[in-house]
Design a protein around this motif. Sequence first.
Motif, PDB file in Angstrom:
ATOM      1  N   LYS A 187       0.848  -1.195   0.000  1.00 51.10           N
ATOM      2  CA  LYS A 187       0.000   0.000   0.000  1.00 51.10           C
ATOM      3  C   LYS A 187       0.885   1.247   0.000  1.00 51.10           C
ATOM      4  N   ILE A 188       0.633   2.125  -0.959  1.00 54.72           N
ATOM      5  CA  ILE A 188       1.427   3.346  -1.120  1.00 54.72           C
ATOM      6  C   ILE A 188       0.493   4.542  -1.080  1.00 54.72           C
ATOM      7  N   CYS A 189       0.783   5.484  -0.204  1.00 53.65           N
ATOM      8  CA  CYS A 189       0.033   6.732  -0.142  1.00 53.65           C
ATOM      9  C   CYS A 189       0.954   7.885  -0.521  1.00 53.65           C
ATOM     10  N   ILE A 190       0.500   8.723  -1.440  1.00 53.87           N
ATOM     11  CA  ILE A 190       1.244   9.916  -1.818  1.00 53.87           C
ATOM     12  C   ILE A 190       0.594  11.098  -1.121  1.00 53.87           C
ATOM     13  N   PHE A 191       1.349  11.692  -0.207  1.00 55.59           N
ATOM     14  CA  PHE A 191       0.813  12.788   0.604  1.00 55.59           C
ATOM     15  C   PHE A 191       1.271  14.106  -0.022  1.00 55.59           C
ATOM     16  N   GLY A 192       0.293  14.821  -0.578  1.00 51.92           N
ATOM     17  CA  GLY A 192       0.601  16.062  -1.289  1.00 51.92           C
ATOM     18  C   GLY A 192       0.600  15.801  -2.783  1.00 51.92           C
ATOM     19  N   ALA A 193      -0.545  15.330  -3.291  1.00 46.95           N
ATOM     20  CA  ALA A 193      -0.608  14.861  -4.677  1.00 46.95           C
ATOM     21  C   ALA A 193      -0.889  16.014  -5.630  1.00 46.95           C
ATOM     22  N   GLY A 194       0.081  16.947  -5.704  1.00 50.01           N
ATOM     23  CA  GLY A 194       0.009  18.009  -6.692  1.00 50.01           C
ATOM     24  C   GLY A 194       0.616  17.539  -7.992  1.00 50.01           C
ATOM     25  N   ALA A 195       1.571  18.312  -8.529  1.00 52.23           N
ATOM     26  CA  ALA A 195       2.141  17.987  -9.831  1.00 52.23           C
ATOM     27  C   ALA A 195       2.973  16.700  -9.790  1.00 52.23           C
ATOM     28  N   ILE A 196       4.009  16.679  -8.924  1.00 50.51           N
ATOM     29  CA  ILE A 196       4.880  15.508  -8.862  1.00 50.51           C
ATOM     30  C   ILE A 196       4.144  14.308  -8.281  1.00 50.51           C
ATOM     31  N   GLY A 197       3.435  14.520  -7.183  1.00 46.10           N
ATOM     32  CA  GLY A 197       2.694  13.419  -6.581  1.00 46.10           C
ATOM     33  C   GLY A 197       1.611  12.883  -7.502  1.00 46.10           C
ATOM     34  N   GLY A 198       0.963  13.772  -8.253  1.00 40.42           N
ATOM     35  CA  GLY A 198      -0.058  13.338  -9.197  1.00 40.42           C
ATOM     36  C   GLY A 198       0.537  12.526 -10.331  1.00 40.42           C
ATOM     37  N   TYR A 199       1.685  12.976 -10.839  1.00 44.84           N
ATOM     38  CA  TYR A 199       2.377  12.239 -11.902  1.00 44.84           C
ATOM     39  C   TYR A 199       2.730  10.826 -11.434  1.00 44.84           C
TER      40      TYR A 199
END
Length: 325
Positions: A2-14
């Motif tokens: 399980k992976i959570c990206i905290f702060g999914a703006g530009a880099i996190g969204g990519y």
Amino acid sequence: MKICIFGAGAIGGYMGVKLAQVGADVSLVARGPHLEAMKSRGLTLLEENGVESRVQVQASADPEDLGPQDYVIVTLKAHSVPPVVPKMRPLIGENTTIVSGVNGVPWWYFHKIGGPLEGTRLQSVDPGDAQWNGFGPDRVLGCVVYPAAEVIEPGTVRHIEGNRFSLGEPDGAKSDRAVALSKALMAAGLKAPVRPRLRDEIWVKLWGNLSFNPISALTHATLDVLCTDTGTRNVARGMMVEAQTIAEKLGVRFPIDVERRIDGGAAVGAHRTSMLQDLDADRPMEIDALVGSVQELGRITQTPTPTIDTVLALVQLRARTAGLY
């Protein structure tokens, strides 16, 4: 996994789109219109090669909705992390790894470095030891982020260039957790080497962020201009030389010299740095992690930093005048 990206703006969204495309169990923490767009119509990625793709992702503003994770990849601006450490606690289980994909000198820099500075804490990037005490440095896996991307509208990320996320343990070990995450990222089409000397890469990237970012915010010049104008190139060179002296006292090895690093900045072309973009968009400017941290390291290593001190004072005042610091 399980992976959570905290702060999914530009880099996190990519990163989130690339992982979701290969079926990874990935979730995103975001907020505002960007979050609402992801919830209603998914997350769209416009890739460097022109390919457009959209994925449905699990996204929330509340970590309670997501539960404990194997990896929490933090892709916020550095100054945004300490205040949200308490909010991240529902994501952290007994064996959760915190992946610090944040620009500048990382808060964990002196963890497992060895020598007399072992365990030194940096107030410029972790005021009040919020991350050191809140996460614990043993949880951390370092990450140097190379891609460039931008959110062009809520729910849509445009990938500009690059796909490398270098990983590294603070002690340089090739750990199971580093290798497992590397394999997951590579399966998603990303480059994710596990480096034994990640601090060297941190400093090569920091060289540019330390100098180009504040100079651009002060002059509004793009990279091609500030790296070739005689005056601003000399200022950047002065900052980099001071930073190199500090880093080498800390055991860092630079694979290139200052002139080549500046030439590399010029080759990027008419790019507006992230600090200039933040100034123009009335967003808080990432000054302490990129510049103030190097000044703090200068004090720690007893290294004079006259050029860094001057530019830091000017860009701090510029940010305060704009209400962004």
